[in-house]
Design a protein around this motif. Sequence first.
Motif: not given
Length: 1420
Positions: A1148, A1145, A1181-1183
């Motif tokens: 990222s 996280n 990226s997380d999303n």
Amino acid sequence: MKRLIGEINNKLTVERVRYLTMKRTKDGPVTKKLKRTFESPGGHVRGNDSGDSEIWHSTAISNSRNSPGPFREAGSEIMGSQRSTTSLNTSNIRAVSPVIEARARSPVIITESSGHVHFSAVLQKHGFFLSPEGNATQHDSMVFRKLMTDWVEKSSKGSAAELEALQNFTGDMKRYLGVKENLLNAMSPTEHKKELYQPSLLHSLLGVLPLQKPLFTVLFPSLAETSYTVQDDEEVAFLVQLLNQFKWLPYLNEAEKITDDLLEIFERATPKAQYEMMRLLPDIVPEVNHSKIGDKLLKLLEEFSPMCSSIMDCFSVINVPDKDIVNVRNTAIENMLVANQKDLPAYLGFLLGIEDPDLLSTVIGDMREKLIFRPPMESLEDAKANMKAMVYKIKFCVSINRHLVHLWVKQIKEEFVLEATEFKTLDLLMLLVFIDSADRAAEAPLRNLFNNEDLTLHVLQEFIENFPGVVDLVFDGLLKFCEKFFWTIATKFYRVASKVLVKLFNVVTDLHARGIIQLFTCTLAHGNKLCREYIIDALTQISQIDCARLLRFTNLVMAIMDFVIEFEPSEIRNVIRILATVAYIPKNRESERFETEFSILLRKQLSQRNEKIKSIGVIGAVAAIDQLAKQENIETTKLRELVDLVWNIVERDGNSCWIFFDEMAAVVSERDLPNDVLAPIKKILGTKFQERWTVVDSSVDGLMNQDENLKICQVLNANESMDVESLSIRFDSEPIGLNPFVLAAHVKFLCASEYKVADGSLEEVDIIVGCPLLLPDLDYYRDIETVLCCSSERKNLLGHYLVYAINLIRELVSAFCSQKDSASKIKVFLRLNHLVELQKLLISLVMNWENNFPSLPFAYALEKNTSAVSAFQATKKRKKNQDKKNTKKFGPTPIFEDSSDSDTGGGVTKVASLPKKNVPKILGEKDLKDYVDELQPTSIRPFLRRFHRNVFRLLRYRLVVNPPDVDHIALLNALQTEENSCRNEVKQVIVLTPETLVLVLRDLNEQVESDKNKLCIVGDVASIFSKDFLKCICDHLDVLTTSCEADFSSWTIAKKRQVESCFRLLYNTLKNYLERTCGREHQEKFQQAMKIISEHAEGSSEDQSVDGIVAKYLKGNPEFINSPATAVQQLKVLKIVHDNAANKNCISSIIAEICMVYLKRRWKLPSTQIPFLLKTWLVTSDNPLEVMLMLTKDLIPEDPGKIIPDCSEYKSCTSANFHTWYRSIMEALCQHVVKNMKKVKDLDISYVEWNDAIEILKFLVAVIQQKRQAKIITPLLKNSKFFLDSFTIYGVKLLPLLWNTDANQARSFLKHLQAPTRKIQYICEHCKVEKNTALIRYVPTVKRSLESLVFRVREILAVHGAPNAFWMGSLKHRNLDGEEINSQITDISDDEEDESDEDETTANNDNLFELSDEGSVDDN
């Protein structure tokens, strides 16, 4: 039936015929030529094609009017030529058919082993007569059955005497068969040499329908008794023989009752009896009663009986009802997951034989998801036998099931759409079986797999471990598939195919191994030239892994020597080394014989006048020396003879001498040659060097005055004012007749020999490193105007001198960098400064060349003699023509081709001609920034010899951005008398300046990233430094960062570019190092590397993870990064950290921040860097959907009147490169949808994800309204198919949930998708109108996906109670402006449009859906 039994030796054919005989379909039994089913009042009648080939080997005739028999009418004709003891009344004889008559007149021989002989008493007692010996009458069983049936029926309805005769016959037959010995005799087949199939008497009697019931009353008790007690092999044989009598009967009376009786016996039988009965029941029981067998077997299957494999074999040949086949399938899959490997063929035979496409597709999906193969636990031989049976079963299923290949390949393609990270070994097995079965449909997914080299090799290794022996079974297809790659133009396929074949060579049989070597040899001789190096590398690996096995195929490898003259130098070298490796295998008799043949070849080559052939002989001789030096017991005599032989031949031959020095230097550095071999040659080298390449001061003036135009003088002197002998190194080759390039090779060999003989000391040749060089006046030629005024010939000579001097200094630095005395260290750093100066001057000369690229010398003697300018021009012209031809045939070739000897980092490379348009005429700071900053530009690098790996130890020394001015000469002079007092001054000199750091790092990274350099140079350096290597790199980063923070604004542009180059190369070095320490097998090394890097981070808190600290440290200050190339290298390092980190996280967020900063700069990004930056941002990226939505909203304004793209936020996006941004986002969207949105998670989360994805698609489709270029439309059509297919398969699963929760939300969701899909339809029509063939080829697949989506949505809504919410309408054909167009458009690509029947139907009436709030349809 004769054909069926005749092919019994061919396993696959027999199984296939048997399968077709009992074939299952969705609708029930299928009538086949091999089988006819019909009903008769007498009972169930089975097709009697088998009876056509059953031969009855006795003549049963009537011998009395009072005892009528079935052959009574034919009696006199048969007996007319026989000697009979019974008189016959011929008055009642009727005419017989010619066929029967012809058969009756033929004699028959009856042997004692036939059951007919033992039954003769019963037959004769009731009016039947067996032919005496010598008669060969042949009556087939059809005739016998017909006549016997007629007699029985006639007798049963006739007189009392006839009825009594029938009853007596039946009773005697039952009593006779009630005795086991008699029963065995009756089951024995007749013997006849001319007939293939010989039915027994009992089988023929059972074919008589009226006799079946009395026979069953006798046979079933015997069958039951045997089944309940069978144990030993003799009883099993009796049971099998008895059951075989019931097989393939043309008639079966009371079939249902017989089936029940058999199943009752089966249920109470012993396991051995059950196994045999299970195997034979499908051939006994009629198909209409197969359901009863299926019920019984399914019960056993659910109990996971030990006979599950036999049960599955039985299921494969019986007709299972549709209502039961699903249960059988589910139970079979569950059992298969825990079954032994020896049982797998039976399971696969049933599951892969299912004909229903929908059911088969589900079976394939379950097998691919649940069935996992692991290395077998049993013995290797047993494992191979099991795998062989499994592959044969799969091949059989492929041959009979036309849906299997299509459905399996389709599922693989759906999961392997864009970029795969895993591949199942079961999928690889099936693809290889399909390929081996000559099915081309499997080539596409296998080619996609080969696109990923690491994944291919990993899956292949697992395949070899999990499926032992299978490679040999599918080898032919795989070899042909790999052979196709060697004729393509894709380099990655050459490498993958060659590596795959190397792996196969180690596991296949000798016959198949020979096929691999033969393929390699033929391709090298007559194949694609572009794949030579990969094939030679493969042969090299084979020679290193299993040299003894390769020795068996030396006749094939030796055949390459007939064509080697056309190869590149590095390719020639490697081929010779392979032969030498095979020729000198220790303690191998076969190798000794080949050694003699190889020695004869070398002597012939060395005695040739042709320079290239002689050079090949030199390489071969040195390779032989290398192999002899590897052996434990070195044969000194052989070594000395070989060295003397080669030296005597090459001593006065410039080209051969040069090669000999280079090759021998590599051998001396790597091997421990005996001193009595090495010392004499070292002494000769020292003497020759002084005689040929040096002059004393008294002779210097004469040499300097020979060419006043060039202004030759002594320069770059590191020995000035020192008490040493005054010598100068010359480069003039005329007096000695040797190429000046020999000098660098001579120094390399001399220093390597001295280092070995003197145990690491170079004191005796120390003078070489500091000698002045006789070169043109460097100060004079630094002026650009002076260079421009020079003639072409003068500039050409100047370039030659610079190249010779640079290569000499590189070899001196490589040789002396490991010396520990202070004077040598100072001279090495002084020579590095000289090297920087010379390379800058050479760059300046190249960039200011007015007409053509300078005719600088090739750096390899085999390619070109560099003394003549005209020869270079001729070569250049010939090379240009050859490049055109190669480009036309195989695609464009690179400008520069590496031909380096990379074993020790000291190899050299050659250059091809540089196009004139690539060379600027006027020198400017902007044109030279990349060349000057990195000191080793692409246009110059191929001429330069590489540093030895020991040079990279210099990275341990500290970096000084602003080094002090030091008088090197004075310091060297002072060292002779007061060494202790000069230590501080020495420390100031032994430092890395930004230019020297770039020089060393550039060479390091070039050697690591070069595919042809097989040494893992980073690993070597890391082993030298241990943990200090990363520490040194981080120290240099710290120094650069600190210096930038201190006075970055006050630096000149040139200084900033130097520091930028240092940043870029340091990041690249980190990337190369971390790439070789990441992965599962190196996890500990990677964590150690992260810990070392984290120790250099300042201000990090204890609660932060190590990965987060490293990412923050590597991020640094983006303000100091002013080049896209440096930004890319920095992000590559961060991505490696991200991919291997436990906590992603924090990393990222850092990567996203950096990408956003760089993309918002007003940089002119190359087309290759834009996708990298965007993909790195999205992948980490997380999303990703949120990022893509943000990008599309920022770049694509909602107002259609505004210009696309909107560059106010992301200034690096321009109208010129917007198509690259568009393609990257479109591909990333489809890739994310295909990979990450397969399953419905929480309803709200899935709804948001799909809604965002559709919103992004809507923005991307809207772009086409303004930008209608093909480079925008192509990625949309190419990738939208994947989006639509994924929604059709996975997205529509949301509709039932949404409809049950909120119908309005579901309707809104569909209408949201409706807008982009309709626009895509208009785009397809636009492509047709424009008649763009590049775009039209995507139209059929996109329209098919749109149509599938429409019908899938309608189906889902109808099933879930909302049929009125969806109507179908005829969509009007419109262009991108919304105007109606004629639907009858003449398509210029009919072949592409007519890929399927449904495309043709939808060409004129494309149905799309319309939804309104009321659920009605708008036809518009």
